[in-house]
Scaffold this active site. Structure first.
Site, PDB file in Angstrom:
ATOM      1  N   SER A 142      -0.037 -11.867  -6.778  1.00  0.00           N
ATOM      2  CA  SER A 142       0.437 -10.583  -6.248  1.00  0.00           C
ATOM      3  C   SER A 142       0.769  -9.540  -7.309  1.00  0.00           C
ATOM      4  O   SER A 142       1.069  -8.395  -6.959  1.00  0.00           O
ATOM      5  CB  SER A 142       1.660 -10.801  -5.358  1.00  0.00           C
ATOM      6  OG  SER A 142       1.273 -11.352  -4.115  1.00  0.00           O
ATOM      7  N   SER A 186       6.115  -7.806  -1.327  1.00  0.00           N
ATOM      8  CA  SER A 186       4.821  -8.410  -1.660  1.00  0.00           C
ATOM      9  C   SER A 186       4.003  -8.713  -0.406  1.00  0.00           C
ATOM     10  O   SER A 186       3.375  -9.769  -0.288  1.00  0.00           O
ATOM     11  CB  SER A 186       5.026  -9.700  -2.473  1.00  0.00           C
ATOM     12  OG  SER A 186       3.845 -10.052  -3.142  1.00  0.00           O
ATOM     13  N   LYS A 199      -1.073  -6.339  -7.009  1.00  0.00           N
ATOM     14  CA  LYS A 199      -0.616  -5.249  -6.138  1.00  0.00           C
ATOM     15  C   LYS A 199      -0.170  -4.032  -6.945  1.00  0.00           C
ATOM     16  O   LYS A 199      -0.093  -2.923  -6.408  1.00  0.00           O
ATOM     17  CB  LYS A 199       0.522  -5.737  -5.236  1.00  0.00           C
ATOM     18  CG  LYS A 199       0.089  -6.720  -4.144  1.00  0.00           C
ATOM     19  CD  LYS A 199       1.269  -7.065  -3.238  1.00  0.00           C
ATOM     20  CE  LYS A 199       0.851  -7.905  -2.031  1.00  0.00           C
ATOM     21  NZ  LYS A 199       0.695  -9.325  -2.339  1.00  0.00           N
TER      22      LYS A 199
END
Length: 364
Positions: A78, A133, A81
């Site tokens: 993640s 997240s 991101k």
């Protein structure tokens, strides 16, 4: 301290393992091609960490203070991101209202609980993306941007613009997919660019926020544990999957200076280790030569200025495009000549008629 030229970086650097075998110089300096620990001479090594790869950098100057396998390509989880947000924040109006698709709402992994019955602002989705997240928020943002294929093209183009050449985005959420990769160095480049964006900075530093629900709202909190316990922590992003293991990008500011730490492939609890790496960065910044440099983005290509005709200064020959006036002059001359001839003929006819009438009057 001014940035040190890349060619001079190896002069005061300790390498503890051979460099990558490569025909091209690593972005940010030759020393960053090493798979082992790279640190300045004359100072103690950074605190130990179980991370396979890490970078400690001064955000203000871009100087890399220490690193290990900085350009090693690993699954980012993640932490990818950060690239999703950096790419889409300038493209999407934060007040735009979005009704997420069933596909977005049913994404696997960490989610904020989007519902196709609720309308969300893009601003809400970015908070869910960077605080919680949320993979469902990542998909909803990608679909709002025109779909996943377009968003992947945009994200990879942004990575190239930043010179994050170790990064290949395959998903907007960072969920594992074959061919997807990033590096500790690239994550530092991406996060540094993000910190310069006020909206990005606001999302990563928010601890708690209200999030829309079908009938009211609920609270979401930031997954970055250091926001709650490390002095001066700004935030950024953490990630984890069973294949990628733990990854993290974090930045903190003390006494007007900002230090960043990125780690990849950590098999365990990394928060305390990251805090110690940040402490080390604050301790040595400004006192040691860097081992590398976070490079600047590639400048945009400016279009060639359009040519504009300008009156020449006195005594300067005109460079304006030539205009063929010969035909215009010829046409004008013909028109004048025809007018003169026509006028003469008309005068002659009138005069002749006048003379005839006078002769007729005299003979009567």
């Amino acid at each position: 301290m001014k940035p040190v030229p890349v060619t001079a970086l190896l002069a005061a650097v300790t390498l503890t393992a051979p460099a990558h075998a490569s025909t091209t110089a690593p972005i940010g300096g030759d020393a960053l091609g090493s798979r082992g620990l790279v640190k300045p001479d004359g100072v103690e090594a950074p605190p130990k960490t179980q991370a396979t790869s890490f970078v400690i950098a001064d955000v203000d100057t871009g100087q890399v203070l220490a690193a290990k396998d900085a350009h090693g390509r690993y699954l980012p989880a993640s932490t990818l991101k950060t690239l999703t947000a950096l790419t889409l924040i300038p493209k999407l109006d934060k007040d735009l209202k979005v009704r997420p698709s069933e596909n977005a709402c049913n994404q696997e992994g960490t989610a904020v609980g989007l519902s196709p019955k609720v309308t969300y602002k893009v601003d809400d989705l970015f908070r869910a993306l960077m605080m919680s997240s949320a993979n469902d928020a990542a998909m909803a943002l990608a679909e709002t941007n025109g779909g996943v294929p377009k968003t992947m093209r945009d994200m990879n183009a942004e990575a190239k613009r930043l010179q994050a050449n170790d990064t290949v985005a395959k998903t907007p959420s960072g969920l594992d997919k074959p061919g997807q990769s990033s590096s500790a160095y690239d994550l530092a480049l991406i996060a540094r660019a993000g910190l310069a964006n006020p909206a990005f900075r606001r999302y990563i530093s928010t601890k708690v926020a209200k999030f829309p629900a079908p009938k009211s709202y609920y609270e979401i909190s930031n997954h970055n544990k250091l926001l709650w316990r490390y002095k001066g922590m700004i935030g950024v992003k953490n990630g984890w999957t069973s294949k990628a293991l733990g990854s993290f990008v974090g930045a903190a500011t003390r006494d007007g200076h900002t230090i960043m730490v990125t780690i990849m492939r950590h098999d365990g609890y990394f928060w305390d280790e990251v805090a110690k790496l940040l402490d080390w960065g604050f301790q040595v910044r400004g006192h040691v030569p860097p081992v590398g440099q976070l490079v600047d983005p590639i400048p945009p290509v400016r279009p060639t200025p359009r040519q504009v005709a300008v009156s020449p200064a006195p005594g300067v020959a005109s460079k304006a495009p030539m205009v063929n006036t010969a035909s215009k002059q010829t046409d004008t001359t013909r028109k004048i000549g025809a007018g003169v001839i026509g006028g003469a003929l008309l005068f002659g006819v009138v005069w002749l008629g006048f003379g005839i009438r006078r002769r007729r009057r005299s003979s009567a």
